[in-house]
Scaffold this motif. Structure first.
Motif, PDB file in Angstrom:
ATOM      1  N   ALA A  20      -8.006   6.890   7.208  1.00 15.45           N
ATOM      2  CA  ALA A  20      -9.369   6.520   7.601  1.00 15.45           C
ATOM      3  C   ALA A  20     -10.079   5.554   6.667  1.00 15.45           C
ATOM      4  O   ALA A  20     -11.047   4.915   7.079  1.00 15.45           O
ATOM      5  CB  ALA A  20     -10.212   7.777   7.785  1.00 15.45           C
ATOM      6  N   ASN A  21      -9.636   5.448   5.422  1.00 13.19           N
ATOM      7  CA  ASN A  21     -10.250   4.445   4.550  1.00 13.19           C
ATOM      8  C   ASN A  21      -9.195   3.820   3.643  1.00 13.19           C
ATOM      9  O   ASN A  21      -8.107   4.372   3.466  1.00 13.19           O
ATOM     10  CB  ASN A  21     -11.413   5.019   3.731  1.00 13.19           C
ATOM     11  N   SER A  22      -9.525   2.661   3.121  1.00  6.41           N
ATOM     12  CA  SER A  22      -8.578   1.887   2.330  1.00  6.41           C
ATOM     13  C   SER A  22      -9.303   1.292   1.126  1.00  6.41           C
ATOM     14  O   SER A  22     -10.155   0.417   1.284  1.00  6.41           O
ATOM     15  CB  SER A  22      -7.975   0.769   3.189  1.00  6.41           C
ATOM     16  N   ARG A  23      -8.999   1.824  -0.055  1.00  9.00           N
ATOM     17  CA  ARG A  23      -9.596   1.324  -1.303  1.00  9.00           C
ATOM     18  C   ARG A  23     -11.118   1.189  -1.182  1.00  9.00           C
ATOM     19  O   ARG A  23     -11.721   0.170  -1.520  1.00  9.00           O
ATOM     20  CB  ARG A  23      -8.966  -0.013  -1.699  1.00  9.00           C
ATOM     21  N   GLY A  24     -11.746   2.255  -0.691  1.00  9.67           N
ATOM     22  CA  GLY A  24     -13.192   2.291  -0.638  1.00  9.67           C
ATOM     23  C   GLY A  24     -13.828   1.628   0.548  1.00  9.67           C
ATOM     24  O   GLY A  24     -15.057   1.475   0.596  1.00  9.67           O
ATOM     25  N   GLU A  79     -12.823  -6.719   8.307  1.00  8.30           N
ATOM     26  CA  GLU A  79     -11.647  -7.219   7.587  1.00  8.30           C
ATOM     27  C   GLU A  79     -10.352  -6.589   8.081  1.00  8.30           C
ATOM     28  O   GLU A  79      -9.266  -7.147   7.884  1.00  8.30           O
ATOM     29  CB  GLU A  79     -11.802  -6.963   6.090  1.00  8.30           C
ATOM     30  N   PHE A  80     -10.445  -5.417   8.734  1.00  7.12           N
ATOM     31  CA  PHE A  80      -9.245  -4.738   9.222  1.00  7.12           C
ATOM     32  C   PHE A  80      -8.913  -5.091  10.668  1.00  7.12           C
ATOM     33  O   PHE A  80      -7.906  -4.618  11.195  1.00  7.12           O
ATOM     34  CB  PHE A  80      -9.415  -3.216   9.106  1.00  7.12           C
ATOM     35  N   THR A  95      -2.924  -1.783   4.293  1.00  7.78           N
ATOM     36  CA  THR A  95      -4.209  -2.114   4.913  1.00  7.78           C
ATOM     37  C   THR A  95      -5.133  -2.897   3.982  1.00  7.78           C
ATOM     38  O   THR A  95      -6.047  -3.574   4.455  1.00  7.78           O
ATOM     39  CB  THR A  95      -4.931  -0.845   5.374  1.00  7.78           C
ATOM     40  N   SER A  96      -4.911  -2.820   2.690  1.00  2.99           N
ATOM     41  CA  SER A  96      -5.741  -3.583   1.759  1.00  2.99           C
ATOM     42  C   SER A  96      -5.454  -5.080   1.833  1.00  2.99           C
ATOM     43  O   SER A  96      -6.192  -5.890   1.260  1.00  2.99           O
ATOM     44  CB  SER A  96      -5.530  -3.088   0.323  1.00  2.99           C
ATOM     45  N   PRO A 105      -3.303  -4.201  -3.701  1.00  5.49           N
ATOM     46  CA  PRO A 105      -2.787  -4.912  -2.533  1.00  5.49           C
ATOM     47  C   PRO A 105      -1.386  -5.489  -2.718  1.00  5.49           C
ATOM     48  O   PRO A 105      -0.546  -5.395  -1.810  1.00  5.49           O
ATOM     49  CB  PRO A 105      -3.830  -6.006  -2.291  1.00  5.49           C
ATOM     50  N   ALA A 106      -1.116  -6.088  -3.872  1.00  6.27           N
ATOM     51  CA  ALA A 106       0.202  -6.688  -4.081  1.00  6.27           C
ATOM     52  C   ALA A 106       1.298  -5.630  -4.054  1.00  6.27           C
ATOM     53  O   ALA A 106       2.373  -5.837  -3.463  1.00  6.27           O
ATOM     54  CB  ALA A 106       0.226  -7.447  -5.402  1.00  6.27           C
TER      55      ALA A 106
END
Length: 329
Positions: free
Chosen positions: A135-139, A146-147, A109-110, A76-77
């Protein structure tokens, strides 16, 4: 007849370096194609060669987007640190080639709150016309609450969210897309089928999760003729009586979702999409540079389509121009 391409990918050197740190062996199929293949130079180019390729295909305006997986698999950072410079690079390319380029924002997006803040900056300060997310972000699939900060910002700004495929989760890939050798496995999990099934399922999950009931003004763009799910709406209707949605599932496709070919130049799929969602919900995309258009082929696809001229113009430019005319800057 102006022709817009809405799924026209690029990458920056900084993002490539971040991907290589994240995946040093380039194990993910997309890494091989984006970082170390004959496609890489075209992805990195935001100048004259890209414009020449547009001219060759017959595309007047490309809406640039960071290619999958974008910033979404990064820490994320690191993702947050890269999103503003990446969007600045898009905006700079648009300034260099006014009238030929537009842009979708790349988002971390994370870190959804930071992503929502960056979307607002990209639209109101940089002049970008929405965002493309994978379609997905870090699993995590993008229907997760959260999104929803991102969708709230997009609805408030009245900008579209282009939902692009990404490689299915490792457990899914291992169970369904392995066993035939690397080249076949990789293509089965991505561009041949896995990407599209996964993205279509993500949109279906977003609808069932209530994203569009919570954000009724949110407009999603779905490529590759609706990522499989569009062709199953009659069957999916069996779920209508099981959910607590405000409308039948198919209705969301006719009010909140636009469809593009994403480089699949099929008049059969075009006819099906017209019958299923109507001409007001269809726009054009070439999927450059992964789909290498032959000379004039983008424009020829629409010019030879068995549809009325008014419908041809709506798909080529009117739907997109009307959509972005409502953006709140």
């Amino acid at each position: 007849m102006r022709l817009y391409g809405l799924e026209e990918h690029f990458v920056t050197a900084d993002v490539v370096e971040a991907w290589q740190r994240h995946d040093p062996r380039l194990a993910a199929p997309m890494m091989k194609w984006a970082v170390a293949s004959d496609i890489t130079p075209a992805l990195l180019d935001l100048g004259s060669e890209r414009v020449a390729a547009m001219d060759d295909a017959g595309i007047d305006v490309s809406v640039l987007s960071l290619t999958t997986p974008g910033l979404q698999d990064l820490d994320p950072a690191e993702a947050v640190a890269l999103q503003a410079p990446t969007n600045d690079a898009i905006a700079a390319a648009v300034r260099r080639h006014p009238g030929r380029f537009q842009g979708f924002a790349a988002l971390a997006t994370s870190a959804p709150r930071a992503a929502a803040t960056e979307l607002r900056r990209a639209v109101t300060e940089l002049g970008l016309n929405g965002t493309l997310v994978n379609a997905n972000s870090r699993g995590r699939a993008l229907d997760a609450p959260e999104f929803w900060d991102i969708y709230e910002a997009a609805e408030d700004l009245r900008v579209p969210v282009y939902l692009h495929p990404s490689v299915p989760f490792p457990a899914v890939t291992g169970a369904y897309y392995r066993g035939f050798g690397a080249p076949v496995d990789d293509m089965l999990a991505t561009g041949a089928f896995g990407w599209h099934y996964d993205a279509g399922l993500t949109v279906l999950r977003m609808i069932i999760a209530g994203v569009f009931d919570r954000f009724p003004g949110l407009q999603l763009v779905l490529g590759h003729w609706g990522e499989v799910v569009l062709f199953y709406l009659d069957r999916i209707a069996a779920m209508d009586k099981l959910t607590e949605l405000r409308r039948p599932i198919a209705e969301y496709f006719r009010s909140n979702i636009f469809i593009t070919p994403g480089g699949i130049s099929s008049h059969r799929y075009l006819r099906w999409s017209l019958e299923t969602v109507g001409v007001e919900r269809i726009m054009y995309a070439s999927d450059y540079p992964f789909n290498r258009e032959r000379a004039g082929s983008a424009r020829r696809f629409l010019e030879t389509a068995p549809i009325a001229q008014a419908d041809r113009e709506r798909i080529a430019h009117r739907n997109w121009e009307e959509l972005i005319a409502g953006i709140r800057r």
